[in-house]
Scaffold this motif. Structure first.
Motif, PDB file in Angstrom:
ATOM      1  N   LEU A 157      48.832  35.243  35.185  1.00 33.49           N
ATOM      2  CA  LEU A 157      48.855  34.531  36.460  1.00 33.49           C
ATOM      3  C   LEU A 157      49.140  35.502  37.607  1.00 33.49           C
ATOM      4  CD1 LEU A 157      50.815  31.259  35.559  1.00 33.49           C
ATOM      5  CD2 LEU A 157      48.336  31.639  35.599  1.00 33.49           C
ATOM      6  N   LEU A 158      49.915  36.526  37.329  1.00 28.62           N
ATOM      7  CA  LEU A 158      50.191  37.528  38.362  1.00 28.62           C
ATOM      8  C   LEU A 158      48.954  38.401  38.593  1.00 28.62           C
ATOM      9  CD1 LEU A 158      52.088  38.900  40.335  1.00 28.62           C
ATOM     10  CD2 LEU A 158      53.254  39.993  38.411  1.00 28.62           C
ATOM     11  N   ILE A 159      48.245  38.706  37.522  1.00 31.12           N
ATOM     12  CA  ILE A 159      46.994  39.472  37.682  1.00 31.12           C
ATOM     13  C   ILE A 159      45.986  38.643  38.485  1.00 31.12           C
ATOM     14  CG2 ILE A 159      45.011  40.433  36.436  1.00 31.12           C
ATOM     15  CD1 ILE A 159      46.931  41.332  34.241  1.00 31.12           C
ATOM     16  N   ASP A 160      45.822  37.378  38.105  1.00 28.76           N
ATOM     17  CA  ASP A 160      44.940  36.480  38.878  1.00 28.76           C
ATOM     18  C   ASP A 160      45.342  36.492  40.356  1.00 28.76           C
ATOM     19  OD1 ASP A 160      43.259  35.478  36.918  1.00 28.76           O
ATOM     20  OD2 ASP A 160      44.245  33.522  36.756  1.00 28.76           O
ATOM     21  N   ASN A 161      46.620  36.384  40.594  1.00 28.10           N
ATOM     22  CA  ASN A 161      47.144  36.337  41.961  1.00 28.10           C
ATOM     23  C   ASN A 161      46.698  37.557  42.758  1.00 28.10           C
ATOM     24  OD1 ASN A 161      49.439  37.564  43.719  1.00 28.10           O
ATOM     25  ND2 ASN A 161      49.948  35.385  43.755  1.00 28.10           N
ATOM     26  N   LEU A 162      46.871  38.725  42.154  1.00 28.52           N
ATOM     27  CA  LEU A 162      46.622  39.960  42.901  1.00 28.52           C
ATOM     28  C   LEU A 162      45.135  40.248  43.052  1.00 28.52           C
ATOM     29  CD1 LEU A 162      49.499  41.953  41.236  1.00 28.52           C
ATOM     30  CD2 LEU A 162      49.323  41.441  43.676  1.00 28.52           C
ATOM     31  N   LEU A 163      44.361  39.811  42.071  1.00 24.02           N
ATOM     32  CA  LEU A 163      42.931  40.126  42.128  1.00 24.02           C
ATOM     33  C   LEU A 163      42.197  39.271  43.145  1.00 24.02           C
ATOM     34  CD1 LEU A 163      41.023  42.141  40.655  1.00 24.02           C
ATOM     35  CD2 LEU A 163      43.365  42.078  39.838  1.00 24.02           C
ATOM     36  N   ASP A 164      42.810  38.165  43.561  1.00 28.03           N
ATOM     37  CA  ASP A 164      42.195  37.454  44.674  1.00 28.03           C
ATOM     38  C   ASP A 164      43.162  37.406  45.843  1.00 28.03           C
ATOM     39  OD1 ASP A 164      40.944  36.038  46.567  1.00 28.03           O
ATOM     40  OD2 ASP A 164      40.751  34.176  45.421  1.00 28.03           O
ATOM     41  N   LEU A 165      43.034  38.394  46.709  1.00 28.48           N
ATOM     42  CA  LEU A 165      43.952  38.479  47.846  1.00 28.48           C
ATOM     43  C   LEU A 165      43.704  37.378  48.873  1.00 28.48           C
ATOM     44  CD1 LEU A 165      44.367  42.281  48.409  1.00 28.48           C
ATOM     45  CD2 LEU A 165      45.786  40.684  47.144  1.00 28.48           C
ATOM     46  N   GLY A 166      42.669  36.582  48.637  1.00 29.35           N
ATOM     47  CA  GLY A 166      42.450  35.447  49.532  1.00 29.35           C
ATOM     48  C   GLY A 166      43.662  34.542  49.605  1.00 29.35           C
ATOM     49  N   HIS A 167      44.497  34.566  48.576  1.00 26.54           N
ATOM     50  CA  HIS A 167      45.685  33.707  48.614  1.00 26.54           C
ATOM     51  C   HIS A 167      46.606  34.091  49.775  1.00 26.54           C
ATOM     52  CE1 HIS A 167      47.682  37.074  46.422  1.00 26.54           C
ATOM     53  NE2 HIS A 167      48.761  36.609  46.985  1.00 26.54           N
ATOM     54  N   ALA A 168      46.488  35.331  50.237  1.00 31.43           N
ATOM     55  CA  ALA A 168      47.351  35.780  51.339  1.00 31.43           C
ATOM     56  C   ALA A 168      47.199  34.879  52.560  1.00 31.43           C
ATOM     57  CB  ALA A 168      47.025  37.228  51.707  1.00 31.43           C
ATOM     58  N   SER A 169      45.996  34.372  52.748  1.00 32.44           N
ATOM     59  CA  SER A 169      45.757  33.526  53.923  1.00 32.44           C
ATOM     60  C   SER A 169      46.466  32.184  53.823  1.00 32.44           C
ATOM     61  CB  SER A 169      44.254  33.281  54.086  1.00 32.44           C
ATOM     62  OG  SER A 169      43.584  34.505  54.279  1.00 32.44           O
ATOM     63  N   PHE A 170      46.965  31.865  52.646  1.00 30.14           N
ATOM     64  CA  PHE A 170      47.599  30.558  52.473  1.00 30.14           C
ATOM     65  C   PHE A 170      49.089  30.651  52.165  1.00 30.14           C
ATOM     66  CE2 PHE A 170      43.113  30.275  51.855  1.00 30.14           C
ATOM     67  CZ  PHE A 170      42.808  29.300  52.787  1.00 30.14           C
ATOM     68  N   ILE A 171      49.484  31.657  51.395  1.00 31.90           N
ATOM     69  CA  ILE A 171      50.926  31.691  51.120  1.00 31.90           C
ATOM     70  C   ILE A 171      51.666  32.820  51.834  1.00 31.90           C
ATOM     71  CG2 ILE A 171      50.605  30.501  48.900  1.00 31.90           C
ATOM     72  CD1 ILE A 171      51.360  32.970  47.439  1.00 31.90           C
TER      73      ILE A 171
END
Lengths: 355, 355, 355
Positions: A157-171
């Motif tokens: 889940l941490l790898i998934d998190n980092l590989l899509d930095l698009g999450h930065a725009s939300f969290i």
């Protein structure tokens, strides 16, 4: 195990970061790594060793034992082990029982990190450790490490998190200046045989207080890298280079190095280092990088913990769908599945010797 | 179940200490014993009875009920049971449903202890209770009981602990004066058909403040017993006799009586009594024995809890190795395995009646 | 699953109360219902919608997302869903992945309650919601709702609890005036095809401060209803009518409406409303009903939690016995088992199409 399509939760034939080098001292540090209790210490202040953390006598955790010179003494009945894990003394008898040695893990100390090999010792080739010079853990760069973190979720889940930095725009909108824009940047995937880089470049990225702090002598806009580069399950690099917008003039690189180590199938250790090649003596900037890291990481940890909770407690899960921005994360999952399958397959081969 | 090589976690055809006698009053004491909820009380202040602690009506725990005269009333719908467990009253109807009696456990009160039989009632022979006179729970001795303890580990870990007193040299050095030496004392195993004693004798044991407190009129060295005597899974005696060194002149005996009762497969109750046959009216010495017990027990409880944690959370355990000092503990494991196997075998016999 | 003789823990083809209407606002309310994460909100302040609470992208709980106009935005990567659950936007791409819609639950808002249908959408007939006018949620009555409660026990234990009000004589004597007598009242079972009423009538019920508070102008004794009427697993009505003793002169009705919704197989939500048709404008009486409810419910919750604990932790349970007063509760269990079996059977039929 979700999200991987293999049963084995992680690859064992792999180097992982067991600890920051300065966490390990003459005294024992106990840490669970890939489901196994491990103890780390520096015999007489020297190089780090890593041994199984469970006494083979009565299963007492050796992290509660003590150090006698270079030796570990079990805190329950006093079995003693040298720094190779060899059982060298058992109270009240001459000699020691057979099979009483501790497993000793290959360890390499490099760039302020203690690397541990969790697979077969004969496969522990230090050249398999990612090239740390390449990511900035080398002369001429400034680095800052954050305190180690325990993440209450599976390492994938941490790898998934980092590989899509698009999450930065939300969290991370309140902690990463300018992160609102990240999700909408086009992603290019660059594979070079060793790494996979999900690269986003923000052209004409506007200046912010943060950017001015990094590059005080430059007033204009930036061409800004938001890379997410997979070096194996143990390391993902994010961040990247800044250039003067539209000119190709290099200003500097700010990397965030994410060292990931499974703790159990459902949790992982997380070691973060930021590294930059500009203003390397600016202590205030160094402190700012630490402060930002201290704000960002808990947001990711909370998100991963929330998903782990869903995975463990929901009777039914919706079938997973993926977006185009997930292409890199999905490729990385496939790399990881292949790595695990190769391990399983190699074990199978060994067990059936050629006739 | 580890460390025993049998699946059944404990023997049922056995007397166990359910409580100190003074814990049980006219009101209900609830306690889980061998995985079953049990209630203990003294009907109208008389002899202790032990009944199943779950109402057969709607599974309400009777420990939350109340006492009406000699009867137990369920706190949920008011079913009443007499002190034999017989259901005697159900609100709003004449008579009671069939099969509504509570299981009644055979109980014997002896030497300040409430003994419960967890096997078939017809096998509950009080002569199977260890001889408590022999260990000092009799006239002419002073006894002190410690508060009952819940140990967060399987009862076999506590038996292992006590049968190898060598652990005293590692976890009790700050609480048991002179314990550093215990691990190196040779162990003799004395079996007499009823008990197994792992006997260590420290010849020329130097005097300490503690020894002077026990025997103020004697100035010299001691021949000191560190026994660990197994009377069955319910009782282990440690401590033993002190003599004037090299003379055989008896000074006195200080026993520690360890009454062990499984609570669940992964936890146990632990009742400790110290008993001595010297200075029996010395209140200060009595208090000192209580104080020492209060310091020692948490150290053992912590060690056992740590091992239980390892057993429950480690993906892989090293194969267990044993030392020469474990001979007595291993013999006791075999005794316990045999006891459990006999039970299983006897049940099998009953189920297949002779044709 | 105990106490039902079917494996499926609850019926899905059923309306349940998801929330009090005033709990649901424009922002997201997350709630687990029948083992599934659900989100409830009012798009632009309008009618309540209920959607699956897990993002199909990376399983992030949508309760941690946010509302954008009428849409839900996932808090992790920004997937957006309209109020029908349709995925309408995914950052950084045109269009959305297939199968990325959220499940949308049929919802009906009625009498201050949000009803959710957990079965197949095509079966969601609002006429299957119990007749709420009949129980007093209608004009001319005063209602008060208590705060929603989470019960740490399976919903069937709460149904059992309510269907035998005899428990009031044992656990509510300090909170329900006159409840001592309830257990001894004869029970009549009235079935009308839609409901099952376990009716107790206390004739000549003496006046109490509570009764005087309800009916200040009447000085005499009462004929008092203690009904427990099952309207399905979602609603049980207790309480009932008061008459002047021996005269048939109607004074008024005080109902307690117990809305029950499974949360997981081992826990449930509990929504309580009291409703009366007398002194409907008496605020002090309304407050008193809320206060009484606030005292009674924790007693039931504690009892159910204690039984759930027994069910989950006891190695062996006594075989359940039932009393005559349980006839209604047992009939209700059979109704519930039949309902679940019909569901299972209907599913089987669908899966094997006629040839």
């Amino acid at each position: 195990m979700h999200p991987l399509k293999v049963d084995q939760p992680y690859p064992f034939e792999q180097w992982w970061v067991a600890a920051f080098a300065d966490e390990v001292k003459e005294d024992i540090l106990g840490r669970k790594i890939l489901g196994e209790e491990v103890i780390l210490y520096r015999p007489e202040g020297g190089a780090v060793v890593a041994l199984s953390g469970i006494c083979p006598h009565r299963a007492f955790p050796l992290a509660k034992g003590c150090i006698k010179g270079a030796k570990v003494q079990c805190g329950y009945h006093g079995f003693e082990f040298d720094s190779d894990g060899k059982c060298v003394s058992v109270p009240n008898q001459k000699g020691v029982p057979t099979n009483s040695d501790l497993k000793s893990y290959p360890v390499v100390e490099r760039a302020g990190l203690v690397w541990i090999w969790t697979g077969k010792a004969e496969n522990a080739d230090p050249d398999l450790i990612p090239d740390l010079d390449e990511v900035g853990l080398c002369d001429g760069w400034a680095w800052e490490q954050s305190p180690p973190i325990k993440v209450p979720g599976r390492f994938t889940l941490l790898i998934d998190n980092l590989l899509d930095l698009g999450h930065a725009s939300f969290i991370h909108t309140d902690t990463i200046p300018g992160s609102e824009a990240v999700a909408m940047l086009p992603v290019s995937i660059i594979e070079n045989g060793r790494t996979l880089n999900a690269q986003r470049i923000a052209e004409g990225f506007p200046s912010t207080n943060y950017k001015k702090f990094q590059f005080p002598e430059y007033e204009g806009e930036f061409d800004e890298h938001f890379d997410a580069e997979y070096y194996g399950p143990c390391l993902i690099r994010t961040g990247g280079a800044s250039h003067k917008a539209g000119t190709g003039v290099y200003l500097g690189t700010q990397n965030f190095l994410h060292f990931i180590t499974p703790e159990t199938p459902y949790s992982c250790h997380y070691f973060v280092i930021s590294a930059r090649d500009f203003q390397v003596d600016n202590k205030a900037l160094s402190q700012a990088m630490i402060d930002i890291g201290d704000q960002i990481a808990p947001q990711d940890v909370a998100a991963i913990g929330a998903i782990e909770q869903v995975l463990q407690t929901s009777d039914t899960l919706p079938r997973e769908v993926s977006a185009r921005a997930d292409t890199s994360a999905l490729k990385v999952r496939h790399l990881l599945e292949s790595q695990i399958r190769r391990e399983i397959s190699a074990r199978g081969t060994e067990e059936v010797p050629a006739s």
